[in-house]
Design an enzyme around this catalytic site. Structure first.
Site, mmCIF file in Angstrom:
data_model
loop_
_atom_site.group_PDB
_atom_site.id
_atom_site.type_symbol
_atom_site.label_atom_id
_atom_site.label_comp_id
_atom_site.label_asym_id
_atom_site.label_seq_id
_atom_site.Cartn_x
_atom_site.Cartn_y
_atom_site.Cartn_z
ATOM 1 C CB CYS A 2 -0.905 0.017 1.229
ATOM 2 S SG CYS A 2 -1.979 -1.419 1.416
ATOM 3 N NE ARG A 27 4.125 1.048 -1.659
ATOM 4 C CZ ARG A 27 5.106 0.242 -1.267
ATOM 5 N NH1 ARG A 27 6.186 0.135 -2.001
ATOM 6 N NH2 ARG A 27 5.003 -0.452 -0.163
ATOM 7 C CD1 TRP A 75 -2.578 -5.657 -2.207
ATOM 8 C CD2 TRP A 75 -3.230 -4.808 -4.151
ATOM 9 N NE1 TRP A 75 -2.720 -6.701 -3.076
ATOM 10 C CE2 TRP A 75 -3.121 -6.208 -4.279
ATOM 11 C CE3 TRP A 75 -3.629 -4.062 -5.250
ATOM 12 C CZ2 TRP A 75 -3.396 -6.872 -5.475
ATOM 13 C CZ3 TRP A 75 -3.901 -4.725 -6.436
ATOM 14 C CH2 TRP A 75 -3.780 -6.107 -6.541
ATOM 15 C CG ASN A 99 1.749 0.528 3.669
ATOM 16 O OD1 ASN A 99 0.590 0.898 3.590
ATOM 17 N ND2 ASN A 99 2.728 1.086 2.976
ATOM 18 N N GLY A 100 1.178 -3.470 5.723
ATOM 19 C CA GLY A 100 1.635 -4.707 6.345
ATOM 20 C C GLY A 100 0.461 -5.581 6.747
ATOM 21 C CD GLU A 490 4.077 -14.532 -20.380
ATOM 22 O OE1 GLU A 490 2.866 -14.404 -20.147
ATOM 23 O OE2 GLU A 490 4.938 -14.626 -19.484
ATOM 24 C CG HIS A 506 8.613 -40.559 -26.645
ATOM 25 N ND1 HIS A 506 8.288 -41.835 -27.065
ATOM 26 C CD2 HIS A 506 9.149 -40.702 -25.399
ATOM 27 C CE1 HIS A 506 8.583 -42.709 -26.128
ATOM 28 N NE2 HIS A 506 9.110 -42.047 -25.092
ATOM 29 C CE LYS A 605 -0.030 -8.642 -13.840
ATOM 30 N NZ LYS A 605 1.207 -9.448 -13.886
#
Length: 610
Positions: A2, A27, A75, A99-100, A490, A506, A605
């Site tokens: 975050c 973030r 987040w 945060n955390g 990608e 094979h 995405k």
């Protein structure tokens, strides 16, 4: 993941906070908010679900003014995205941003509720501010209330607190989540990352675990939780703004590769009870009796997540002894799968919005089958549709080619397997303890690989111009061969194929000549000698061998053999350590070829259409 911003000084703070949050929106972007103490001494809090633009719109209608404040862009980890779950959180005169992950938040919350404390959100963060308020009401000063509360919490945090009763200071602390202090002539800044404050100052103090900082307009002081003075020297930051968003890395993909040790920790920390050596998946909503009734598990996903499911089949079948089928989301519902009440469907997706996976899940729900999800986004469609969920806690992944989200999915599947095996009685307490110890050692082993990537760079220089690659793996590393080939395709646009090494004879052996690099993954154990035999088969046909080998060994000296040795770990966690060098190889080849690493052509995405 975050974003935190704080300011105390001589300028109007609202613009500083909003500008800082915009620079940290990568973030987290589920919700945002600010809190400021105005000139009248009142504390104003404004929060909004969604992008920061929505918060800005609210502030245009009701601006907040002042020279001290905090802000946050979220987040989600605990609680869906909503106004109520947005930061800052308030209790009495205090507001907090965080945060955390607070591991023991449920326990602390229950203790506070017994005292009559009422909670208004689903977040773990609210526990912090309620606990600080409780300490303060019992006679502690503000600083003592903060340090006293933090000593009662387990987990990780970067936390900033503002009090209406003491409007002349900010208090912040850090444990296992980044937090910096910015020093400037007009005041002091706090942020979870450099971009937020780069336009205002380049003089930065990086706080360390256990640091508590008290900021006033006239100065700052750093101490430990126990009150001992701490000295931290400022450093000068010379990043440009774009590089600052990437923490100095050239690309988001490289940054996210290097974030994988933290991703591993954040994914298992909320599930592992270290005190009791136990696995607890509170959001999974799957009881022991329900697990005992399962006769088959379907793992359903697309793309990189599908490779995680393939690894999961090996893990779950071996540890739990439950049959597992792995299906592509785009194929599952069209083959009329045979499902019943003894079947469990587990869908896996980084975004939680993948259209094909949602359609496969809907098929299971319509047939009345129990369904669970492994996702990275709290409140996403798959999380809401299922009866339970495991969150991967990888944070936002900006690079289109998945790296840390894939590792987090492998972690979540392993945790799921341990949880089920424990409930089935297939793991003794000592065996579970050994698995937990392996988890604790894993981040350090990933760090070892990241710190010794020079050889991978040299491989990239040598092989950047080839047109084809072959990746070989056996057993649980076969899906990692597929994933390694996918990463190269990608982002570098080189054709690459992954194969089960036993299948080489094979068909694919016909492709081998002096122009074809063959990446061979060699794990300790039963299949090691067979993989070394495959190396000899490639060498005998002039192929150029690149071996990634667990532990020490020499599968074949001589011309055209390149080798990297990686740390040995549990057989079930080895896919993670083997993944990291393959990510780095793809990344460095792509950089040398000049492709758009973070946004490769034709890819998105999240694939939200079928």
């Amino acid at each position: 993941m975050c974003g935190i911003v704080g300011y105390i000084g001589h300028q109007e703070g609202q613009k500083i906070l909003i500008d800082g949050l915009k620079r940290l929106e990568y973030r987290g972007y589920d919700s945002s908010g600010i809190a400021m103490i105005g000139s009248s001494g009142t504390l104003d809090v404004v929060r909004a679900q969604g992008k920061i633009a929505i918060l800005e719109e609210r502030l245009r209608g009701a601006p907040v003014n002042g020279q001290v404040g905090i802000g946050h862009t979220r987040w989600a980890t605990h609680g869906k995205p909503s106004d109520e779950n947005a930061h800052p959180h308030r209790s009495g005169p205090f507001v907090v941003v965080h945060n955390g992950i607070i591991e023991n938040y449920a326990e602390v919350k229950a203790q506070l509720e017994k005292k009559g404390v009422e909670f208004s959100s689903e977040t773990d963060t609210e526990v912090i501010v309620r606990l600080v308020h409780d300490e303060w009401q019992r006679g502690a000063g503000t600083l003592e209330a903060v340090t006293g509360a933090l000593k009662q919490l387990r987990g990780s945090y970067a936390v900033v607190l503002l009090s209406e009763k003491e409007p002349d200071r900010l208090i912040a602390a850090r444990k296992e989540s980044p937090l910096i202090v910015g020093l400037a002539s007009d005041g002091y800044y706090l942020a979870s990352d450099v971009p937020a404050i780069l336009p205002y100052t380049r003089k930065i103090i990086y706080l360390e675990d256990g640091d508590v900082v008290i900021l006033r307009k006239e100065g700052y002081h750093i101490q430990s939780l126990d009150g001992e003075e701490v000295i931290r020297d400022p450093v000068h930051i010379d990043w440009n703004p774009v590089m600052a968003e990437k923490a100095g890395y050239k690309h988001f993909m490289l940054k996210e590769i290097h974030e994988q040790p933290r991703t591993v920790i954040d994914t298992f920390r909320s599930a592992v009870n270290l005190n009791h050596e136990d696995i607890v998946l509170a959001d999974l909503n799957l009881s022991g009796d329900q697990i005992k009734s399962i006769r088959k598990i379907f793992l359903v996903a697309c793309g990189t997540s599908f490779h995680a499911c393939m690894v999961g089949k090996y893990i779950i079948e071996e540890i739990c002894r439950i049959p597992v089928e792995v299906d592509l989301g785009s194929e599952f519902r069209y083959r009329r799968p045979i499902l019943d009440e003894n079947t469990l469907i587990v869908v896996v997706s980084q975004s939680g919005e993948t259209a094909d996976t949602k359609a496969a899940l809907q098929e299971g729900l319509e047939q009345g089958v129990p369904c669970r999800a492994i996702v990275n986004v709290v409140g996403s469609s798959l999380a809401r549709m299922c009866q339970g969920v495991i969150y991967t806690h990888a944070g936002p992944e900006i690079g289109v080619a998945s790296t840390k989200a894939f590792v987090a999915q492998l972690m979540a599947i392993f945790l799921f397997a341990l949880y089920c095996a424990k409930e089935l009685g297939r793991l003794s307490s000592s065996e579970l303890g050994k698995h937990i110890q392996d988890l604790l050692e894993l981040p350090g082993k990933i760090e070892e690989i990241l710190a010794a990537s020079d050889k991978i760079v040299s491989w990239a220089r040598e092989f950047m111009h080839v047109s084809d690659f072959l990746y070989l793996g056996r057993g649980i590393l076969f899906p990692i061969a597929l994933e390694g080939a996918l990463k190269l395709k990608e982002i570098s646009y080189i054709h690459a194929e992954g194969y089960a090494a036993g299948e080489m004879k094979h068909g694919p052996i016909a492709l081998i000549d002096e122009n074809l690099p063959v990446v061979v993954l060699i794990q300790e154990g039963l299949l090691r000698e067979k993989m070394i035999s495959n190396v000899q088969e490639v060498k005998a046909r002039g192929g150029r061998v690149l071996t990634v080998m667990e532990g020490d060994g020499e599968p074949g000296r001589g011309e055209h053999v390149h080798q990297i040795c990686i740390p040995k770990t549990s057989p079930w966690l080895s896919p993670i350590v083997f993944t990291v060098p393959l990510q780095l190889l793809a990344y460095h080849i792509a950089v040398l070829r000049g492709t758009d690493v973070d946004q490769p052509r034709n890819l998105a995405k999240s694939v939200t259409v079928e």
